[in-house]
Design a protein around this motif. Structure first.
Motif, PDB file in Angstrom:
ATOM      1  N   ILE A  94       0.846  -1.193   0.000  1.00 36.72           N
ATOM      2  CA  ILE A  94       0.000   0.000   0.000  1.00 36.72           C
ATOM      3  C   ILE A  94       0.883   1.245   0.000  1.00 36.72           C
ATOM      4  CG2 ILE A  94      -1.668   1.341   1.356  1.00 36.72           C
ATOM      5  CD1 ILE A  94      -2.477  -1.412   2.633  1.00 36.72           C
ATOM      6  N   ARG A  95       0.496   2.199  -0.832  1.00 35.90           N
ATOM      7  CA  ARG A  95       1.100   3.540  -0.791  1.00 35.90           C
ATOM      8  C   ARG A  95      -0.069   4.513  -0.674  1.00 35.90           C
ATOM      9  NH1 ARG A  95       5.772   6.354  -2.093  1.00 35.90           N
ATOM     10  NH2 ARG A  95       5.379   8.538  -2.610  1.00 35.90           N
ATOM     11  N   GLY A  96      -0.134   5.205   0.446  1.00 32.48           N
ATOM     12  CA  GLY A  96      -1.266   6.104   0.672  1.00 32.48           C
ATOM     13  C   GLY A  96      -2.546   5.305   0.662  1.00 32.48           C
ATOM     14  N   GLY A  97      -3.451   5.637  -0.250  1.00 30.00           N
ATOM     15  CA  GLY A  97      -4.711   4.911  -0.381  1.00 30.00           C
ATOM     16  C   GLY A  97      -4.745   3.988  -1.577  1.00 30.00           C
ATOM     17  N   THR A  98      -3.567   3.663  -2.119  1.00 27.14           N
ATOM     18  CA  THR A  98      -3.491   2.828  -3.315  1.00 27.14           C
ATOM     19  C   THR A  98      -2.915   1.458  -2.993  1.00 27.14           C
ATOM     20  OG1 THR A  98      -3.129   4.797  -4.685  1.00 27.14           O
ATOM     21  CG2 THR A  98      -2.569   2.675  -5.676  1.00 27.14           C
ATOM     22  N   LEU A  99      -3.605   0.423  -3.439  1.00 30.67           N
ATOM     23  CA  LEU A  99      -3.133  -0.953  -3.312  1.00 30.67           C
ATOM     24  C   LEU A  99      -2.349  -1.291  -4.569  1.00 30.67           C
ATOM     25  CD1 LEU A  99      -3.238  -3.688  -1.775  1.00 30.67           C
ATOM     26  CD2 LEU A  99      -5.322  -4.190  -3.079  1.00 30.67           C
ATOM     27  N   ILE A 100      -1.122  -1.774  -4.395  1.00 32.68           N
ATOM     28  CA  ILE A 100      -0.256  -2.144  -5.525  1.00 32.68           C
ATOM     29  C   ILE A 100      -0.016  -3.645  -5.470  1.00 32.68           C
ATOM     30  CG2 ILE A 100       1.991  -1.839  -6.633  1.00 32.68           C
ATOM     31  CD1 ILE A 100       2.077   0.976  -5.321  1.00 32.68           C
ATOM     32  N   ILE A 101      -0.323  -4.313  -6.578  1.00 32.10           N
ATOM     33  CA  ILE A 101      -0.222  -5.770  -6.665  1.00 32.10           C
ATOM     34  C   ILE A 101       0.688  -6.137  -7.829  1.00 32.10           C
ATOM     35  CG2 ILE A 101      -1.504  -7.917  -7.048  1.00 32.10           C
ATOM     36  CD1 ILE A 101      -4.043  -6.327  -6.062  1.00 32.10           C
ATOM     37  N   ASN A 102       1.721  -6.940  -7.556  1.00 39.92           N
ATOM     38  CA  ASN A 102       2.555  -7.486  -8.635  1.00 39.92           C
ATOM     39  C   ASN A 102       2.024  -8.864  -9.010  1.00 39.92           C
ATOM     40  OD1 ASN A 102       5.764  -6.538  -7.142  1.00 39.92           O
ATOM     41  ND2 ASN A 102       4.325  -5.291  -8.265  1.00 39.92           N
ATOM     42  N   MET A 103       1.886  -9.111 -10.288  1.00 40.10           N
ATOM     43  CA  MET A 103       1.519 -10.440 -10.783  1.00 40.10           C
ATOM     44  C   MET A 103       2.554 -10.872 -11.807  1.00 40.10           C
ATOM     45  SD  MET A 103      -2.593 -10.371 -11.320  1.00 40.10           S
ATOM     46  CE  MET A 103      -3.716 -10.057  -9.958  1.00 40.10           C
ATOM     47  N   PRO A 104       2.724 -12.191 -11.972  1.00 44.68           N
ATOM     48  CA  PRO A 104       3.628 -12.669 -13.020  1.00 44.68           C
ATOM     49  C   PRO A 104       3.156 -12.213 -14.396  1.00 44.68           C
ATOM     50  CG  PRO A 104       3.061 -14.435 -11.497  1.00 44.68           C
ATOM     51  CD  PRO A 104       2.157 -13.275 -11.178  1.00 44.68           C
ATOM     52  N   GLY A 105       3.995 -12.404 -15.403  1.00 47.91           N
ATOM     53  CA  GLY A 105       3.701 -11.883 -16.728  1.00 47.91           C
ATOM     54  C   GLY A 105       2.919 -12.773 -17.666  1.00 47.91           C
ATOM     55  N   SER A 106       2.723 -14.034 -17.337  1.00 44.60           N
ATOM     56  CA  SER A 106       1.988 -14.900 -18.258  1.00 44.60           C
ATOM     57  C   SER A 106       0.485 -14.692 -18.112  1.00 44.60           C
ATOM     58  CB  SER A 106       2.330 -16.376 -18.025  1.00 44.60           C
ATOM     59  OG  SER A 106       1.604 -16.901 -16.935  1.00 44.60           O
ATOM     60  N   VAL A 107      -0.222 -14.843 -19.215  1.00 47.68           N
ATOM     61  CA  VAL A 107      -1.675 -14.689 -19.207  1.00 47.68           C
ATOM     62  C   VAL A 107      -2.309 -15.678 -18.234  1.00 47.68           C
ATOM     63  CG1 VAL A 107      -3.759 -14.903 -20.619  1.00 47.68           C
ATOM     64  CG2 VAL A 107      -1.760 -13.728 -21.542  1.00 47.68           C
ATOM     65  N   LYS A 108      -1.817 -16.899 -18.238  1.00 48.34           N
ATOM     66  CA  LYS A 108      -2.356 -17.944 -17.353  1.00 48.34           C
ATOM     67  C   LYS A 108      -2.170 -17.543 -15.879  1.00 48.34           C
ATOM     68  CE  LYS A 108      -2.041 -22.926 -16.572  1.00 48.34           C
ATOM     69  NZ  LYS A 108      -1.198 -23.372 -15.495  1.00 48.34           N
ATOM     70  N   ALA A 109      -0.993 -17.063 -15.535  1.00 49.90           N
ATOM     71  CA  ALA A 109      -0.716 -16.669 -14.147  1.00 49.90           C
ATOM     72  C   ALA A 109      -1.540 -15.450 -13.739  1.00 49.90           C
ATOM     73  CB  ALA A 109       0.770 -16.387 -13.969  1.00 49.90           C
ATOM     74  N   VAL A 110      -1.728 -14.508 -14.649  1.00 52.84           N
ATOM     75  CA  VAL A 110      -2.536 -13.325 -14.366  1.00 52.84           C
ATOM     76  C   VAL A 110      -3.968 -13.745 -14.035  1.00 52.84           C
ATOM     77  CG1 VAL A 110      -3.654 -11.355 -15.507  1.00 52.84           C
ATOM     78  CG2 VAL A 110      -1.176 -11.619 -15.614  1.00 52.84           C
ATOM     79  N   LYS A 111      -4.512 -14.650 -14.827  1.00 53.49           N
ATOM     80  CA  LYS A 111      -5.881 -15.135 -14.601  1.00 53.49           C
ATOM     81  C   LYS A 111      -5.979 -15.833 -13.244  1.00 53.49           C
ATOM     82  CE  LYS A 111      -9.529 -17.804 -16.914  1.00 53.49           C
ATOM     83  NZ  LYS A 111      -9.974 -18.577 -15.783  1.00 53.49           N
ATOM     84  N   GLU A 112      -5.019 -16.706 -12.943  1.00 55.81           N
ATOM     85  CA  GLU A 112      -5.019 -17.425 -11.657  1.00 55.81           C
ATOM     86  C   GLU A 112      -4.917 -16.452 -10.481  1.00 55.81           C
ATOM     87  OE1 GLU A 112      -1.660 -20.019 -12.005  1.00 55.81           O
ATOM     88  OE2 GLU A 112      -2.624 -21.233 -13.562  1.00 55.81           O
ATOM     89  N   CYS A 113      -3.992 -15.517 -10.549  1.00 58.04           N
ATOM     90  CA  CYS A 113      -3.802 -14.565  -9.450  1.00 58.04           C
ATOM     91  C   CYS A 113      -5.016 -13.658  -9.277  1.00 58.04           C
ATOM     92  CB  CYS A 113      -2.531 -13.746  -9.661  1.00 58.04           C
ATOM     93  SG  CYS A 113      -1.014 -14.707  -9.474  1.00 58.04           S
ATOM     94  N   TRP A 114      -5.617 -13.231 -10.388  1.00 57.48           N
ATOM     95  CA  TRP A 114      -6.819 -12.398 -10.301  1.00 57.48           C
ATOM     96  C   TRP A 114      -7.936 -13.159  -9.577  1.00 57.48           C
ATOM     97  CZ3 TRP A 114      -8.620  -7.765 -10.098  1.00 57.48           C
ATOM     98  CH2 TRP A 114      -9.989  -7.545 -10.221  1.00 57.48           C
ATOM     99  N   GLU A 115      -8.141 -14.425  -9.947  1.00 56.66           N
ATOM    100  CA  GLU A 115      -9.199 -15.223  -9.327  1.00 56.66           C
ATOM    101  C   GLU A 115      -8.953 -15.417  -7.828  1.00 56.66           C
ATOM    102  OE1 GLU A 115      -9.306 -18.728 -11.779  1.00 56.66           O
ATOM    103  OE2 GLU A 115     -10.412 -17.689 -13.376  1.00 56.66           O
ATOM    104  N   ILE A 116      -7.706 -15.436  -7.430  1.00 54.42           N
ATOM    105  CA  ILE A 116      -7.367 -15.596  -6.011  1.00 54.42           C
ATOM    106  C   ILE A 116      -7.656 -14.312  -5.235  1.00 54.42           C
ATOM    107  CG2 ILE A 116      -5.427 -15.907  -4.400  1.00 54.42           C
ATOM    108  CD1 ILE A 116      -4.235 -17.782  -6.705  1.00 54.42           C
ATOM    109  N   LEU A 117      -7.278 -13.163  -5.784  1.00 55.36           N
ATOM    110  CA  LEU A 117      -7.418 -11.896  -5.057  1.00 55.36           C
ATOM    111  C   LEU A 117      -8.762 -11.204  -5.252  1.00 55.36           C
ATOM    112  CD1 LEU A 117      -3.902 -10.274  -5.430  1.00 55.36           C
ATOM    113  CD2 LEU A 117      -4.790 -11.703  -3.588  1.00 55.36           C
ATOM    114  N   GLU A 118      -9.438 -11.496  -6.330  1.00 58.11           N
ATOM    115  CA  GLU A 118     -10.704 -10.825  -6.648  1.00 58.11           C
ATOM    116  C   GLU A 118     -11.719 -10.836  -5.497  1.00 58.11           C
ATOM    117  OE1 GLU A 118     -13.946 -10.913 -10.308  1.00 58.11           O
ATOM    118  OE2 GLU A 118     -12.885 -12.753  -9.775  1.00 58.11           O
ATOM    119  N   PRO A 119     -11.895 -11.956  -4.780  1.00 59.38           N
ATOM    120  CA  PRO A 119     -12.901 -11.976  -3.711  1.00 59.38           C
ATOM    121  C   PRO A 119     -12.602 -11.052  -2.523  1.00 59.38           C
ATOM    122  CG  PRO A 119     -12.333 -14.214  -4.360  1.00 59.38           C
ATOM    123  CD  PRO A 119     -11.349 -13.299  -5.028  1.00 59.38           C
ATOM    124  N   VAL A 120     -11.350 -10.658  -2.330  1.00 59.19           N
ATOM    125  CA  VAL A 120     -11.024  -9.817  -1.171  1.00 59.19           C
ATOM    126  C   VAL A 120     -10.855  -8.341  -1.524  1.00 59.19           C
ATOM    127  CG1 VAL A 120      -9.939 -11.750   0.034  1.00 59.19           C
ATOM    128  CG2 VAL A 120      -8.510 -10.179  -1.291  1.00 59.19           C
TER     129      VAL A 120
END
Length: 170
Positions: free
Chosen positions: A123-149
């Motif tokens: 977090i910086r100020g009021g902004t949440l910063i998330i790093n995800m890997p660069g592959s499309v497959k990994a982006v989809k997996e990571c999004w599905e994991i974090l999306e509910p929270v």
């Protein structure tokens, strides 16, 4: 609630125009179509930067000025050019280890290669910063994991949490 999401793709080859960025546009699509983020989401096109600490840091700081969530794709591996976590650590004020652990744990259920990700969330100020890997497959997996929270995280960052998210989780 209105939430501004910004996507930054970190890739030397995409920045140079020798490879098409696929993970950034995929993430834009996932955020735009999310049924779990209870917000009017403004995403826009991804910004593409090279694998360079100064360039990544500059993009993060610029996007923090008007974003609730910044998600980076790429540059989280073991290569010498993978410096997204280092740039992120220079920008964030507080680290979100639980979200990092959730991404890593969820991804490890899919592939042992997830152990090679050095993704950071903070977090910086009021902004949440998330790093995800660069592959499309990994982006989809990571999004599905974090999306509910993300709704609850945004409520907490905007100081609009009324406790209802916590009650629903019990």
């Amino acid at each position: 609630m209105n939430a501004n999401f910004k996507i930054i793709s970190v890739s030397d080859s995409s920045h140079a125009g020798t490879r098409v960025d696929e993970s950034g546009p995929k993430l834009v699509e996932l955020v735009d179509k999310s049924l779990k983020v209870n917000a009017t989401v403004n995403v826009g096109s991804p910004t593409v930067v090279p694998d360079d600490v100064k360039e990544i840091r500059k993009a993060l700081l610029e996007k923090c000025k008007n974003s609730d969530v910044i998600i980076t794709t790429g540059g989280t591996g073991f290569s010498k050019r993978d410096v997204t976590p280092e740039a992120t650590l220079e920008v964030i004020e507080r680290r979100c280890n639980g979200m990092e652990i959730a991404m890593h744990t969820g991804s490890l259920k899919v592939t042992p290669m997830a152990a090679l990700s050095r993704a950071i969330v903070g977090i910086r100020g009021g902004t949440l910063i998330i790093n995800m890997p660069g592959s499309v497959k990994a982006v989809k997996e990571c999004w599905e994991i974090l999306e509910p929270v993300l709704n609850h995280a945004l409520d907490l960052l905007k100081d609009t949490d009324d406790g209802s998210q916590h009650q629903r989780m019990k």
